[in-house]
Design an enzyme around this catalytic site. Structure first.
Site, PDB file in Angstrom:
ATOM      1  N   LYS A  82      25.445  23.070  52.305  1.00  0.00           N
ATOM      2  CA  LYS A  82      24.669  23.509  53.471  1.00  0.00           C
ATOM      3  C   LYS A  82      24.280  24.952  53.205  1.00  0.00           C
ATOM      4  O   LYS A  82      25.123  25.780  52.858  1.00  0.00           O
ATOM      5  CB  LYS A  82      25.470  23.436  54.762  1.00  0.00           C
ATOM      6  N   HIS A 142      26.024  28.989  72.888  1.00  0.00           N
ATOM      7  CA  HIS A 142      25.357  27.759  72.449  1.00  0.00           C
ATOM      8  C   HIS A 142      26.358  26.638  72.109  1.00  0.00           C
ATOM      9  O   HIS A 142      26.169  25.481  72.496  1.00  0.00           O
ATOM     10  CB  HIS A 142      24.492  28.089  71.222  1.00  0.00           C
ATOM     11  N   ASN A 146      34.406  33.866  80.351  1.00  0.00           N
ATOM     12  CA  ASN A 146      33.417  34.360  79.385  1.00  0.00           C
ATOM     13  C   ASN A 146      33.293  35.871  79.506  1.00  0.00           C
ATOM     14  O   ASN A 146      33.452  36.435  80.587  1.00  0.00           O
ATOM     15  CB  ASN A 146      32.046  33.696  79.620  1.00  0.00           C
ATOM     16  N   GLY A 174      39.841  26.293  63.265  1.00  0.00           N
ATOM     17  CA  GLY A 174      38.677  25.540  62.764  1.00  0.00           C
ATOM     18  C   GLY A 174      37.665  26.492  62.154  1.00  0.00           C
ATOM     19  O   GLY A 174      36.855  27.091  62.864  1.00  0.00           O
TER      20      GLY A 174
HETATM   21  P1  NAD Z   1      26.422  32.447  70.983  1.00  0.00           P
HETATM   22  O1  NAD Z   1      25.832  33.716  70.482  1.00  0.00           O
HETATM   23  O2  NAD Z   1      25.548  31.445  71.613  1.00  0.00           O
HETATM   24  O3  NAD Z   1      27.597  32.794  72.028  1.00  0.00           O
HETATM   25  C1  NAD Z   1      28.518  33.807  71.737  1.00  0.00           C
HETATM   26  C2  NAD Z   1      29.690  33.754  72.700  1.00  0.00           C
HETATM   27  O4  NAD Z   1      30.603  34.779  72.322  1.00  0.00           O
HETATM   28  C3  NAD Z   1      29.303  34.021  74.157  1.00  0.00           C
HETATM   29  O5  NAD Z   1      30.161  33.280  74.998  1.00  0.00           O
HETATM   30  C4  NAD Z   1      29.582  35.509  74.299  1.00  0.00           C
HETATM   31  O6  NAD Z   1      29.854  35.902  75.632  1.00  0.00           O
HETATM   32  C5  NAD Z   1      30.830  35.636  73.455  1.00  0.00           C
HETATM   33  N1  NAD Z   1      31.066  36.997  72.991  1.00  0.00           N
HETATM   34  C6  NAD Z   1      30.208  37.766  72.287  1.00  0.00           C
HETATM   35  N2  NAD Z   1      30.788  38.969  72.044  1.00  0.00           N
HETATM   36  C7  NAD Z   1      32.029  38.929  72.608  1.00  0.00           C
HETATM   37  C8  NAD Z   1      33.103  39.861  72.704  1.00  0.00           C
HETATM   38  N3  NAD Z   1      33.015  41.059  72.154  1.00  0.00           N
HETATM   39  N4  NAD Z   1      34.214  39.469  73.341  1.00  0.00           N
HETATM   40  C9  NAD Z   1      34.319  38.249  73.883  1.00  0.00           C
HETATM   41  N5  NAD Z   1      33.337  37.324  73.829  1.00  0.00           N
HETATM   42  C10 NAD Z   1      32.207  37.678  73.208  1.00  0.00           C
HETATM   43  O7  NAD Z   1      27.216  31.839  69.743  1.00  0.00           O
HETATM   44  P2  NAD Z   1      27.601  30.327  69.473  1.00  0.00           P
HETATM   45  O8  NAD Z   1      26.519  29.677  68.703  1.00  0.00           O
HETATM   46  O9  NAD Z   1      28.106  29.684  70.717  1.00  0.00           O
HETATM   47  O10 NAD Z   1      28.804  30.536  68.435  1.00  0.00           O
HETATM   48  C11 NAD Z   1      30.038  31.070  68.870  1.00  0.00           C
HETATM   49  C12 NAD Z   1      30.882  31.408  67.668  1.00  0.00           C
HETATM   50  O11 NAD Z   1      31.187  30.220  66.944  1.00  0.00           O
HETATM   51  C13 NAD Z   1      30.198  32.343  66.659  1.00  0.00           C
HETATM   52  O12 NAD Z   1      31.151  33.293  66.210  1.00  0.00           O
HETATM   53  C14 NAD Z   1      29.810  31.420  65.524  1.00  0.00           C
HETATM   54  O13 NAD Z   1      29.707  32.079  64.292  1.00  0.00           O
HETATM   55  C15 NAD Z   1      30.975  30.452  65.557  1.00  0.00           C
HETATM   56  N6  NAD Z   1      30.767  29.164  64.916  1.00  0.00           N
HETATM   57  C16 NAD Z   1      31.831  28.635  64.274  1.00  0.00           C
HETATM   58  C17 NAD Z   1      31.699  27.422  63.642  1.00  0.00           C
HETATM   59  C18 NAD Z   1      32.880  26.810  62.954  1.00  0.00           C
HETATM   60  O14 NAD Z   1      32.721  25.833  62.227  1.00  0.00           O
HETATM   61  N7  NAD Z   1      34.069  27.306  63.172  1.00  0.00           N
HETATM   62  C19 NAD Z   1      30.471  26.753  63.660  1.00  0.00           C
HETATM   63  C20 NAD Z   1      29.409  27.303  64.366  1.00  0.00           C
HETATM   64  C21 NAD Z   1      29.571  28.518  65.010  1.00  0.00           C
END
Ligand code: NAD
Length: 321
Positions: A67, A137, A159, A292
């Site tokens: 990917k 998201h 949140n 995860g």
């Molecule tokens: P997003 O940008 O849509 O949402 C971000 C979230 O993090 C929001 O709820 C926001 O309020 C919160 N946030 C941001 N800064 C913060 C802080 N300083 N303290 C507390 N909360 C905070 O992002 P998303 O697409 O929902 O992704 C969320 C996370 O998941 C990202 O870090 C992304 O990289 C990660 N992710 C992980 C995997 C995996 O396989 N583990 C896969 C996809 C995304």
């Protein structure tokens, strides 16, 4: 070569197919039939973009590929998703390219499937309250997938920006569950299953917050420096992960292993619970934690499933390449 465009994915692969694909590949990893290659993730010095590859080979499922994609912060202003990814599959017998698959929705589905698999195997018996930390998201995908694993009676959520909590409330109601916005102390005390899905670089959920038997799926930390859970809580929990190498470098365990409160040898692959080599949760009051990190093999697994379904439904685009 088969092409499955992003716009077709939603009609092809659902949560059940994603769950099955991820559960199978975690089992194959534990049986050493599937392995991930080292992750590449670079700041490219253009458009503030982070770009990289996750790749691997599943000998059991015959999925070979990668990917490729990353994060383009300026995309939203262009009407595009900030996270962009594409999966390329290769024929493991010949090395010929087999398929090009849109990877954006697949990423959300496979990430939610991973925490759902952890909940299936590790949640306390009779779990009733789901606690959500994060309302971005991914959170909607996470909540929907989790709700299929337990008979939850309620969702509680926190949140960073409380004005976005209505998004969690909307999804909870669509699932048919009541929702309550709570503080982190209440969330840690009352939730039986907690999902953290934020992009935080500092601990949000603290050791003192969590009481009683709980399963915590830490899904947001996928990069060096990110952190959602205090390392003392990670050290107190029985820790499971998708892949130990990623867990200690880019996952939630990077901090607890880094400060010496958790040993790498204490981290258990979730696949070993799926294959019944490890018992998983061993007592009701135990805190289990799934780190995860998101492995390339998850992407290959769901992309392969999407290709098979596209061919079956006659929507695959076949290109002479
Ligand atoms: P997003 O940008 O849509 O949402 C971000 C979230 O993090 C929001 O709820 C926001 O309020 C919160 N946030 C941001 N800064 C913060 C802080 N300083 N303290 C507390 N909360 C905070 O992002 P998303 O697409 O929902 O992704 C969320 C996370 O998941 C990202 O870090 C992304 O990289 C990660 N992710 C992980 C995997 C995996 O396989 N583990 C896969 C996809 C995304």
């Amino acid at each position: 070569m088969i092409i499955v465009p992003e716009k077709e994915i939603a009609d092809l692969i659902d949560r059940k197919a994603s769950f099955d694909a991820v559960e199978s590949v975690f089992a194959a990893m534990a049986q050493k039939d599937a392995y991930n290659f080292p992750v590449i993730r670079e700041s490219i010095g253009y458009a503030d973009a982070l770009y990289g590859f996750k790749s691997g080979f599943d000998k059991a499922g015959l999925a070979l590929g990668l990917k490729s994609g990353g994060y383009w912060p300026g995309n939203m202003a262009k009407g595009l998703t900030n996270h962009q990814s594409t999966v390329i599959l290769f024929d493991p017998d010949t090395g010929k390219v087999k398929a090009l698959v849109g990877g954006n929705l697949l990423t959300a589905l496979r990430t939610a499937a991973a925490s759902a698999v952890s909940i299936k195997y590790l949640a306390p018996k009779g779990a009733k309250v789901l606690g959500m930390i994060g309302a971005g998201h991914q959170s909607a995908f996470q909540m929907r997938a989790a709700a299929e694993q337990c008979n939850f009676e309620k969702v509680i959520g926190w949140n960073h920006n409380p004005e976005n909590l209505h998004k969690l409330e909307k999804i909870a109601h669509e699932i048919g569950l009541p929702f309550e916005a709570v503080g982190l102390e209440q969330l840690g005390e009352h939730a039986d299953v907690i999902i953290t899905i934020t992009s935080s670089f500092d601990p949000i959920l603290l050791d003192a917050h969590v009481t009683g038997g709980t399963h915590i799926a830490c899904m947001g930390t996928d990069t060096k420096g990110k952190q959602e859970v205090e390392s003392a809580l990670v050290a107190r929990a029985t820790v499971f992960t998708d892949e130990i190498a990623q867990s200690i470098t880019i996952g939630e365990c990077q901090h607890a292993v880094g400060d010496g409160s958790l040993k790498e040898s204490d981290i258990i692959e979730l696949g070993s619970v799926i294959t019944a080599k490890h018992v998983g949760r061993s007592f009701d009051d135990e805190i289990t934690l799934f780190d995860g990190t998101g492995v390339g093999l998850q992407d290959l697994a769901v992309a392969s499933a999407a290709v098979d379904l596209a061919i079956k439904k006659g929507v695959a685009i076949d290109v002479d390449f």
